[in-house]
Design an enzyme around this catalytic site. Structure first.
Site, PDB file in Angstrom:
ATOM      1  N   ASN A   1       1.187  -1.192   0.383  1.00 29.05           N
ATOM      2  CA  ASN A   1       0.030   0.127   0.090  1.00 29.05           C
ATOM      3  C   ASN A   1       0.670   1.767   0.117  1.00 29.05           C
ATOM      4  OD1 ASN A   1      -2.853  -0.786   0.262  1.00 29.05           O
ATOM      5  ND2 ASN A   1      -1.576  -2.266   1.376  1.00 29.05           N
ATOM      6  N   GLU A   2       0.763   1.677  -0.816  1.00 31.30           N
ATOM      7  CA  GLU A   2       1.770   2.908  -1.320  1.00 31.30           C
ATOM      8  C   GLU A   2       0.866   3.938  -0.618  1.00 31.30           C
ATOM      9  OE1 GLU A   2       4.705   2.114  -1.814  1.00 31.30           O
ATOM     10  OE2 GLU A   2       5.347   0.861  -3.126  1.00 31.30           O
TER      11      GLU A   2
END
Ligand code: GLP
Length: 626
Positions: free
Chosen positions: A161-162
């Site tokens: 989850n950037e």
């Protein structure tokens, strides 16, 4: 383990536990998992584990395997869901997370294959949405995740989850951040090879687990861990969303805890003990915060920053300033091996014996020159007996293109007299063929790795010689953990420790220089240091060891803070240029950000800003005590 005590809560918004090292943190988590498995077994219910990849959970997986093998812990009733998978990689790809999990955990325990779940990186684009929805549904059907294990990427990501991932995001396909791809570049040999997309559980998916444990090891993770734990809850750091989970914890080792307020600025959380080291840290921090030389700090400034008590101990700011200033000034010396026949009471290194036998240990070729090239040259020119020992071959950093170039030269020169050079032709042709057969991602055969290590070896030798080290005093250990291992999966063995130990026993040095003590324990530097440490500990009580000082340099890691430095070796502009020439000998792989010498110049500027003497550049060292 140091438990959390009250004043830190003001800063730490996720309950955080600092362990001596990664294995002890991993053992604590594994024990928790074991207890849950045993409890659920009695109730006849399965346990659902959320698993992660990367080097961080490896010590945890090793402990689970140990529990299975030695204590009979069964995983037959365990269901697992992994966080993520690279998009575009098949399950048997060398870098797929599926294969990683097989190698690191699944193939060593009795999990049922049907209970293992990972996103599939090969689903066609138009099937991704349905695949992700099915993954969510499968987690729910299993009853939800009981304990989700997490690492943290340097962008603050959990899973993949950037930055920008929302708190309620679900399992989906997303593009990887540039920093993440750079960090994975070593695994894939180069950045261009790193997949651009991944399928990951969303932040929302992760937060639905009943318990979350995020782990981080090594100084590299310190900044981002502190942001997640102490910073605001924000999409910019998806790990910060753990703050609002009812049962989330962070397990850190010492290196990864370095940027927490309780470690960095303990006086702000009422934890100051005002030891000499802490006093120095506080005063230098204040000088840098106020942008003033140490000797110009005033009582009022100390008071404003919660250090009134410290000033009171010294009577006034003047006495405190002068003491810390003198200590900082005394770290500077042009005599890393000690100054012969001089009073050494306030010098970092002893005058006698002279000359000293010096052993420089470089986990990877180039660590030595980057971290202490200027100092190496001084030690030699001041008459010490300097030995450099390269602990690993460094070949994993070298691209196939380099090997191809060398193989072709060999082939072309040999072909001028094919009868005479038959064997060389066979060898070079074989290398070229091996590269062709394995393709860009195949496991490199041992012979190819050896050639790459020899290329690196030549560079290391040239660099050390250019700094004055005698060719006969350069050693290559080729520690087996590296020769037989690969990134994120190295495993230290007795043979590594024996090899380092025999160098210590042969040389019986008066000084040892090494790097890697607070590095990620799974990195080459971290493992090389662990090998040294075991070899050193095994020689407790030997007379030479009692006379030997161990100095730490920083190699490729970011430089020490000024308060940590116990020996600062200044360099003139010419000396810095000479060091940089040595660094440039490493043509097959180099770290562009370290080629200009700015790190050494920055340190000199820092010393200057604190009010000590002004130099062109400085190399810094810290004394290691067990
Ligand atoms: C990858 C994984 C993350 C992991 C991160 C850190 O990006 N998708 O789950 O936390 O790497 O990796 P490492 O543990 O090797 O530092």
């Amino acid at each position: 383990m140091s438990a959390r005590t009250s004043p830190t809560e003001a800063f730490e918004k996720i309950p955080t536990f600092i362990f001596d090292d990664a294995p002890s943190a991993a053992a604590a988590l594994a024990a928790e998992v074991r207890d849950l498995i045993v409890k659920r077994k009695a109730e006849g219910r399965p346990v659902v584990l959320g698993l992660a990849t990367g080097s961080t959970p490896v010590p945890f997986y090793r402990e689970l395997i140990r529990l299975h093998r030695e204590e009979g812990l069964s995983f037959a009733e365990v269901i697992t869901f992994n966080l993520d998978e690279y998009y575009g990689l098949s399950r048997d790809h060398r870098e797929s997370y599926f294969r990683f999990m097989q190698e690191q955990l699944f193939s060593h325990i009795d999990l049922k294959p049907e209970n293992i779940h990972l996103p599939d990186g090969t689903v066609p684009l138009d099937g991704v949405f349905a695949h992700c929805a099915a993954y969510e549904a499968a987690i729910e059907a299993a009853g939800g995740v009981d304990i989700q294990v997490l690492g943290i990427g340097r962008t603050g990501h959990i899973g993949f989850n950037e930055p920008g991932s929302s708190k309620d995001s679900l399992t989906r396909l997303l593009p990887l951040d540039i920093v993440t791809r750079q960090d994975a570049a070593a695994d894939f040999l180069r950045e261009e090879n790193v997949p651009r997309f991944a399928i990951t559980m969303g932040v929302g998916t992760i937060l639905r687990a009943r318990k979350l444990v995020m782990m981080a090891w090594g100084g590299n993770k310190a900044e981002i861990a502190a942001k997640a734990i102490e910073g605001p809850e924000t999409e910019a750091v998806s790990a910060s969303f753990l703050q609002s989970h009812a049962d989330a914890r962070c397990f850190l080792d010492r290196g990864a805890s370095g940027a927490l307020t309780r470690v960095r600025l303990p006086w702000l959380v009422g934890r100051a003990e005002w030891t000499p080291a802490e006093t120095r840290r506080a005063v230098l921090w204040l000088a840098l915060t106020e942008k003033k030389p140490v000797l110009k700090l005033r009582d009022g400034e100390y008071n404003e920053h919660g250090m009134a008590e410290l000033v009171t101990r010294y009577g006034n700011a003047y006495h405190l300033n002068i003491e810390v200033f003198n200590r900082q000034q005394q770290t500077i010396t042009g005599w890393p091996g000690g100054k012969p026949n001089a009073d050494d009471t306030s010098r970092p290194e002893r005058a006698a014996p002279f000359p000293k036998t010096v052993l420089i240990l470089a986990p990877e070729p180039q660590d030595d020159v980057l971290g202490m090239g200027g100092t190496m040259e001084r030690l030699v020119s001041q008459g010490h007996d300097v030995h450099v020992c390269y602990m690993t071959g460094g070949d994993l950093r070298i691209t196939d293109a380099e090997a191809i170039r060398f193989a072709r030269v060999l082939l072309e020169t040999s072909e001028q007299d094919p009868e005479r050079w038959k064997e060389q032709i066979g060898y070079a042709g074989g290398i070229l063929e091996e590269i062709e057969v394995k393709g860009p991602f195949g496991d490199p055969p041992a012979r190819l790795r050896r050639l790459k290590a020899l290329i690196r070896r030549g560079e290391a030798r040239d660099a050390a010689i250019s700094l004055g080290v005698k060719p006969g005093q350069i050693r290559f250990l080729d520690l087996p953990f590296y020769t037989e291992g690969r990134y994120r999966q190295f495993r230290l063995g007795a043979a590594d420790v024996t090899a380092v130990g025999s160098v210590l026993a042969t040389l019986r040095p008066h000084q040892i220089y090494i790097t890697g003590n607070l590095a990620d324990p799974s990195s080459v530097q971290g493992l090389a240091f662990a090998a040294f440490r075991s070899a050193w500990e095994a020689r407790a009580g030997q007379p030479w060891r009692e006379q030997c000082r161990v100095w730490l340099y920083r190699g490729q890691q970011s430089e020490y803070g000024p308060h940590e430095i116990q020996m600062a070796i200044p360099m003139s502009p010419d000396q810095l240029t000479h060091k940089l020439h040595a660094v440039q000998k490493f043509q097959s792989h180099t770290l562009p950000e370290l080629l200009d010498g700015e790190r050494n110049r920055d340190l000199a500027r820092l010393y200057d800003s604190l009010g000590t003497a002004e130099y062109e550049a400085i190399e810094a060292f810290r004394r290691w005590v067990e």
